[in-house]
Design a protein around this motif. Structure first.
Motif, PDB file in Angstrom:
ATOM      1  N   THR A   4      -4.568  -4.085 -16.650  1.00 55.94           N
ATOM      2  CA  THR A   4      -3.443  -4.604 -15.860  1.00 55.94           C
ATOM      3  C   THR A   4      -2.895  -3.532 -14.933  1.00 55.94           C
ATOM      4  OG1 THR A   4      -2.869  -6.078 -17.689  1.00 55.94           O
ATOM      5  CG2 THR A   4      -1.192  -5.731 -16.002  1.00 55.94           C
ATOM      6  N   LEU A   5      -2.846  -2.289 -15.414  1.00 57.33           N
ATOM      7  CA  LEU A   5      -2.383  -1.196 -14.562  1.00 57.33           C
ATOM      8  C   LEU A   5      -3.291  -1.031 -13.345  1.00 57.33           C
ATOM      9  CD1 LEU A   5      -1.429   1.396 -17.312  1.00 57.33           C
ATOM     10  CD2 LEU A   5       0.145   0.306 -15.705  1.00 57.33           C
ATOM     11  N   GLN A   6      -4.602  -1.108 -13.569  1.00 60.26           N
ATOM     12  CA  GLN A   6      -5.541  -1.028 -12.442  1.00 60.26           C
ATOM     13  C   GLN A   6      -5.291  -2.150 -11.443  1.00 60.26           C
ATOM     14  OE1 GLN A   6      -9.332  -0.672 -14.853  1.00 60.26           O
ATOM     15  NE2 GLN A   6      -9.835   0.604 -13.087  1.00 60.26           N
ATOM     16  N   GLU A   7      -5.095  -3.348 -11.968  1.00 57.65           N
ATOM     17  CA  GLU A   7      -4.863  -4.508 -11.105  1.00 57.65           C
ATOM     18  C   GLU A   7      -3.600  -4.343 -10.271  1.00 57.65           C
ATOM     19  OE1 GLU A   7      -3.940  -9.298 -11.576  1.00 57.65           O
ATOM     20  OE2 GLU A   7      -4.718  -8.160 -13.285  1.00 57.65           O
ATOM     21  N   HIS A   8      -2.553  -3.780 -10.889  1.00 57.09           N
ATOM     22  CA  HIS A   8      -1.272  -3.619 -10.193  1.00 57.09           C
ATOM     23  C   HIS A   8      -1.245  -2.392  -9.280  1.00 57.09           C
ATOM     24  CE1 HIS A   8       1.139  -6.144 -13.365  1.00 57.09           C
ATOM     25  NE2 HIS A   8       0.258  -6.852 -12.669  1.00 57.09           N
ATOM     26  N   HIS A   9      -2.245  -1.508  -9.413  1.00 59.25           N
ATOM     27  CA  HIS A   9      -2.258  -0.270  -8.620  1.00 59.25           C
ATOM     28  C   HIS A   9      -3.564  -0.125  -7.855  1.00 59.25           C
ATOM     29  CE1 HIS A   9       1.534   1.578 -10.128  1.00 59.25           C
ATOM     30  NE2 HIS A   9       1.303   0.788 -11.152  1.00 59.25           N
ATOM     31  N   TYR A  10      -3.966  -1.209  -7.196  1.00 58.59           N
ATOM     32  CA  TYR A  10      -5.037  -1.192  -6.202  1.00 58.59           C
ATOM     33  C   TYR A  10      -6.369  -0.700  -6.757  1.00 58.59           C
ATOM     34  CZ  TYR A  10      -0.618  -1.160  -3.717  1.00 58.59           C
ATOM     35  OH  TYR A  10       0.662  -1.431  -3.324  1.00 58.59           O
ATOM     36  N   GLY A  11      -6.634  -0.937  -8.042  1.00 58.17           N
ATOM     37  CA  GLY A  11      -7.912  -0.562  -8.613  1.00 58.17           C
ATOM     38  C   GLY A  11      -8.074   0.916  -8.919  1.00 58.17           C
ATOM     39  N   LEU A  12      -7.005   1.681  -8.818  1.00 57.72           N
ATOM     40  CA  LEU A  12      -7.084   3.116  -9.099  1.00 57.72           C
ATOM     41  C   LEU A  12      -7.430   3.355 -10.563  1.00 57.72           C
ATOM     42  CD1 LEU A  12      -3.930   4.375  -7.149  1.00 57.72           C
ATOM     43  CD2 LEU A  12      -6.322   4.620  -6.464  1.00 57.72           C
ATOM     44  N   THR A  13      -8.048   4.498 -10.835  1.00 59.81           N
ATOM     45  CA  THR A  13      -8.418   4.859 -12.205  1.00 59.81           C
ATOM     46  C   THR A  13      -8.028   6.310 -12.478  1.00 59.81           C
ATOM     47  OG1 THR A  13     -10.630   5.603 -11.587  1.00 59.81           O
ATOM     48  CG2 THR A  13     -10.394   3.282 -12.193  1.00 59.81           C
ATOM     49  N   GLY A  14      -8.024   6.675 -13.761  1.00 60.36           N
ATOM     50  CA  GLY A  14      -7.852   8.062 -14.162  1.00 60.36           C
ATOM     51  C   GLY A  14      -6.646   8.752 -13.553  1.00 60.36           C
ATOM     52  N   GLU A  15      -6.867   9.989 -13.091  1.00 56.35           N
ATOM     53  CA  GLU A  15      -5.764  10.805 -12.574  1.00 56.35           C
ATOM     54  C   GLU A  15      -5.079  10.168 -11.365  1.00 56.35           C
ATOM     55  OE1 GLU A  15      -4.451  13.414 -13.876  1.00 56.35           O
ATOM     56  OE2 GLU A  15      -5.922  13.963 -15.396  1.00 56.35           O
ATOM     57  N   ALA A  16      -5.855   9.496 -10.527  1.00 59.49           N
ATOM     58  CA  ALA A  16      -5.261   8.840  -9.356  1.00 59.49           C
ATOM     59  C   ALA A  16      -4.303   7.739  -9.787  1.00 59.49           C
ATOM     60  CB  ALA A  16      -6.353   8.263  -8.459  1.00 59.49           C
ATOM     61  N   LEU A  17      -4.664   7.000 -10.829  1.00 65.35           N
ATOM     62  CA  LEU A  17      -3.784   5.956 -11.357  1.00 65.35           C
ATOM     63  C   LEU A  17      -2.545   6.579 -11.970  1.00 65.35           C
ATOM     64  CD1 LEU A  17      -3.091   3.068 -12.148  1.00 65.35           C
ATOM     65  CD2 LEU A  17      -4.655   3.270 -14.087  1.00 65.35           C
ATOM     66  N   ALA A  18      -2.723   7.663 -12.724  1.00 65.10           N
ATOM     67  CA  ALA A  18      -1.576   8.353 -13.310  1.00 65.10           C
ATOM     68  C   ALA A  18      -0.643   8.861 -12.216  1.00 65.10           C
ATOM     69  CB  ALA A  18      -2.054   9.512 -14.190  1.00 65.10           C
ATOM     70  N   ASP A  19      -1.204   9.425 -11.151  1.00 63.10           N
ATOM     71  CA  ASP A  19      -0.386   9.901 -10.031  1.00 63.10           C
ATOM     72  C   ASP A  19       0.465   8.771  -9.459  1.00 63.10           C
ATOM     73  OD1 ASP A  19      -1.401  12.462 -10.202  1.00 63.10           O
ATOM     74  OD2 ASP A  19      -2.871  12.195  -8.582  1.00 63.10           O
ATOM     75  N   ASP A  20      -0.169   7.599  -9.286  1.00 63.89           N
ATOM     76  CA  ASP A  20       0.539   6.469  -8.687  1.00 63.89           C
ATOM     77  C   ASP A  20       1.632   5.948  -9.618  1.00 63.89           C
ATOM     78  OD1 ASP A  20       0.518   5.086  -6.184  1.00 63.89           O
ATOM     79  OD2 ASP A  20      -0.059   3.259  -7.257  1.00 63.89           O
TER      80      ASP A  20
END
Length: 262
Positions: free
Chosen positions: A86-102
């Motif tokens: 769900t986090l990926q879906e809500h944050h433009y498909g970001l993963t890992g450190e990039a998702l954490a940054d966002d």
């Protein structure tokens, strides 16, 4: 009405007050971005609900710090924590450190906005002395919302780094609230982490962190727009500092799937 009925009625009223507070905080920390007017309206409603709850707590002899911690525990148990997908879906498909940054950017933006609204409300009250007594309730509201945003961030950073906390929902909420109070990540391999409950020591740590956060917000009580500027800036810095500490802990026990390390 019998004394037993009186106690039952008081208990129901307290439960309803806590539910209202938790619902308002939930709406303020929702991922959907609310505009400034809506934030002010919700924060104003939350301030009034907290003022009523605090008055009842004083009447029953409950210390302010204990009351604040009790209210927040109820809030933390009801915070919606999104899973990795769900986090990926809500944050433009970001993963890992990039998702954490966002996630950190979003949370810091949210606490900055809440600080600005809370500081502006407090500044308005500062400019109108007869209403000054209502300012602390507004700052308590800000404290609880900021803490909720940050606990939600802590929980979702654990999802990003693949550090899963065992136990039921209330146990995980307790673990994340305690992690927030200690400004660190949860180690699921530590003794007792799977059955963690907010015991006396944990509640003391949580109460102390909440009171320190409230103390920080009290420093924004000033005239004109100084409170709004200071409130937003202090919250943003504090949220980012928390995130850095938690992420450093989680990286040490990271279990991200291959190819998702950012």
């Amino acid at each position: 009405m019998t004394p037993e009925t009186d106690r039952s009625h008081d208990g129901n009223d307290k439960h309803e007050e806590h539910d209202e507070v938790a619902d308002l905080v939930g709406r303020l920390v929702a991922p959907q971005e609310a505009d400034g007017a809506e934030r002010r309206r919700l924060l104003g409603r939350l301030s009034k609900a907290l003022a009523v709850s605090a008055k009842e707590a004083r009447r029953s002899g409950t210390a302010r710090g204990r009351w604040l911690a009790d209210v927040f525990v109820n809030i933390a148990q009801r915070l919606p924590v999104r899973d990795y997908a769900t986090l990926q879906e809500h944050h433009y498909g970001l993963t890992g450190e990039a998702l954490a940054d966002d996630l950190v950017r979003t949370a810091a933006k949210a606490t900055m906005a809440i600080g600005a609204v809370g500081g502006a409300l407090a500044a308005a009250e500062f400019a109108a002395p007869p209403l000054l007594l209502s300012a602390p309730a507004q700052l308590v509201a800000e404290t609880l919302v900021v803490a909720a945003v940050e606990v939600k961030l802590v929980a979702e950073l654990h999802e990003v780094y693949g550090v899963h906390i065992p136990g039921n929902g209330s146990q995980r909420a307790a673990a994340y609230a305690l992690a927030w109070s200690k400004q660190r990540g949860v180690n699921p391999l530590a003794p007792g982490s799977a059955t963690l409950a907010l015991g006396a020591a944990a509640k003391t740590a949580l109460r102390n962190r909440l009171m320190r956060t409230l103390g920080r917000h009290l420093t924004t009580l000033g005239p004109f727009l100084t409170g709004a500027v200071a409130g937003g800036a202090l919250n943003r810095v504090a949220t980012r500092r928390l995130a850095e500490a938690v992420r450093a802990d989680l990286r040490r026990q990271q279990t991200l799937p291959p190819g998702q390390s950012g």
